[in-house]
Motif scaffolding. Structure first.
Motif: not given
Length: 534
Positions: A64-73, A78-80, A178-185
């Motif tokens: 839940k803590y990890l998913k809480s950052f989905e609401k961020y831009p 992605n940085k967090k 999906i790009f909030k979790y992304n390391s690279f493409c």
């Protein structure tokens, strides 16, 4: 034949290569999740429960803590999340009496690497603003860290650039989470395969052209195999995710730097060389890196600094970055002083004066990253520190960074012994380990810093499309000799000798061609009488 090599065939070939690297391969319909869900929650929960002595409810709290950052831009999220993935975080237990835990979302221990869950899934559906189906997604412990998009090289209407646009325009608009979790493409057409940050322009997507530290670079159809065998080796992939993705502390733009292959291999090889050559066991020569234009030496130094600062065996080392020009010092300082979170040390400082340098190094007992110029080291310093966990990283290590030997200056009165700045540096820090970066190594470079550990040549830079290939057409110059002019110049030689001697004792035979032409010009302006008087 062309119809046989389409995106589907390319996709299947790539999935097969990933399977050979130990990834579990699944088709999208085999993954049981809601289309609006971007994590594979069950995988992440399984990893957490098998790694830490926590309850099911506590694992749900972490997710839940990890998913809480989905609401961020996208960029802020992605940085967090990238920080949580690479550095871990402190988790407060459900029971206040239980001790807090440091949670790593990925197990980075090489010996325990297979405790992680590696999956590659093709044609998996996501629905946020619109339904989208990426060609491939790599999950590690249920976190979608890499997105892959393919285009067939056979299709004249699509290119690898279209794959880039698919990611950064359509997917960004329709499934931004999906790009909030992304390391690279990764983008590929089977012949051209490139990797890069989601926030980068297309020109900053690059091939991964080495499969290991020992292998040579490969291009063309081999580049796809090279990328998957090299970049997606499990240990190498986790190393990139953990140590080779840099966000500035403060930025007005969406900047995220993902390493290129020469930076990755050079930083890791230098890290090993430094550790094996540290005094008192080693000779203090950490190695030389030969990096031509386009190698990205500044970022290689940055990555190397993180590896050193995060290495527990080095016991919180002190890093000193040394240049021989103020403009280079300013350039490095601008990057490093904005990378405290990435490096993991708040004390990153540019040294402005000799007195400040002396005081800082005498008082520093551990840690710290300092940037200075070689000219600040002088004969007044004597011993500044005898610690052996000080690492000096020198840029442009073919110039004033190598003058450790004595030289002689002969005057009319006496012979003076003179030493270069590098001698005072080594005397001040006798047990430090020295590493040299240069684009033009000379024998003195290797004498001071040790053998070349890795190299990136101009040929590599051209192949990576960093440097434009320069070609030339040789042509013979048509020269017409005028006997009368030659005789005139010969007659002027005595005057040139006199003029040269009058100009601080220059020797005629070693005078430059420019000086000769200047003399001829002066003589033509009726200066002969002046020379004769001299």
């Amino acid at each position: 034949m062309a119809s046989l090599f389409n995106e589907k065939a390319l996709e299947e070939a790539i999935m097969s290569l990933f399977e050979k690297n130990g990834f579990q391969h699944f088709c999208g319909e085999e993954i049981h999740k809601e289309k609006t869900e971007f994590l594979l929650v069950e995988d992440l929960k399984k990893y957490l429960l098998s790694t830490y002595d926590i309850s099911v409810n506590e694992s749900n709290m972490i997710i839940k803590y990890l998913k809480s950052f989905e609401k961020y831009p996208i960029y802020e999220a992605n940085k967090k999340i990238s920080d949580l993935v690479s550095n871990g975080f402190i988790f407060k237990r459900e029971n206040p009496d239980d001790k807090d835990l440091h949670i790593n979302l990925i197990n980075y221990n090489d010996e325990e690497i297979n405790r992680n869950i590696f999956k590659i899934v093709n044609q998996i559906e996501y629905e946020e603003n619109h339904l989208r189906i990426p060609d491939g997604v790599i999950y590690i412990n249920g976190i979608p860290l890499v997105v892959l998009e393919f285009k067939s090289a056979i299709n004249e209407n699509t290119t690898v650039y279209n794959a880039y646009e698919q990611l950064t325009i359509r997917y960004k608009r329709d499934i931004p989470t999906i790009f909030k979790y992304n390391s690279f493409c990764i983008i590929s057409d089977g012949v051209n395969s490139k990797m890069g940050s989601f926030f980068s322009d297309y020109e900053f997507f690059y091939s991964w052209r080495r499969t290991s530290e020992e292998t040579k670079e490969k291009d063309g159809i081999d580049s796809l195999h090279t990328m998957i065998s090299g970049l997606f080796n499990k240990q190498r992939l986790l190393n990139v995710i953990r140590n080779f993705i840099y966000f500035p502390d403060v930025t007005q733009k969406e900047i995220k730097i993902v390493c290129r292959y020469p930076q990755f291999y050079a930083a890791n090889m230098l890290h090993k060389s430094i550790k094996s050559n540290m005094k008192p066991v080693g000779n203090g020569k950490g190695g030389t890196y030969f990096g031509a234009t386009g190698s990205g030496k500044s970022y290689t130094m940055l990555y190397l600094t993180r590896l050193l600062m995060k290495d527990i065996e080095l016991k919180n080392p002190t890093i000193i970055l040394i240049t021989d020009r103020t403009d280079l010092d300013d350039q490095l300082s601008k990057t490093f002083e904005n990378a405290t979170e990435y490096i993991g040390d708040k004390l990153i400082k540019k040294i402005e004066t000799r007195s400040e340098l002396k005081k800082t190094l005498e008082e520093t007992t551990s840690g710290g990253v300092y940037l200075t110029t070689i000219q600040k080291f002088c004969e007044d310093f004597n011993l500044l520190s005898n610690r052996n966990n000080i690492i000096c990283i020198s840029d442009e290590a073919h110039r004033s960074q190598t003058n450790t030997e004595k030289t002689y200056k002969i005057t009319d009165e006496q012979v003076k012994v003179k030493y270069g700045f590098a001698k005072y540096l080594h005397d001040s820090l006798p047990n430090a380990t020295y590493v040299g970066f240069t684009g033009t190594p000379i024998d003195a470079t290797m004498d001071v810093f040790g053998d070349i550990i890795d190299s990136y040549t101009m040929k590599d830079s051209v192949s990576d499309e960093i440097t434009v290939n320069i070609t030339y057409e040789g042509r013979a110059a048509k020269v017409l000799l005028d006997d009368e002019k030659i005789k005139e110049y010969i007659e002027l030689i005595p005057y040139f000798i006199l003029y040269s001697k009058n100009r601080q004792g220059f020797n005629f035979w070693t005078a430059s061609f420019t000086a000769w032409r200047t003399c001829v010009w002066l003589c033509r302006k009726n200066e002969k009488s002046k020379f004769c008087k001299t």
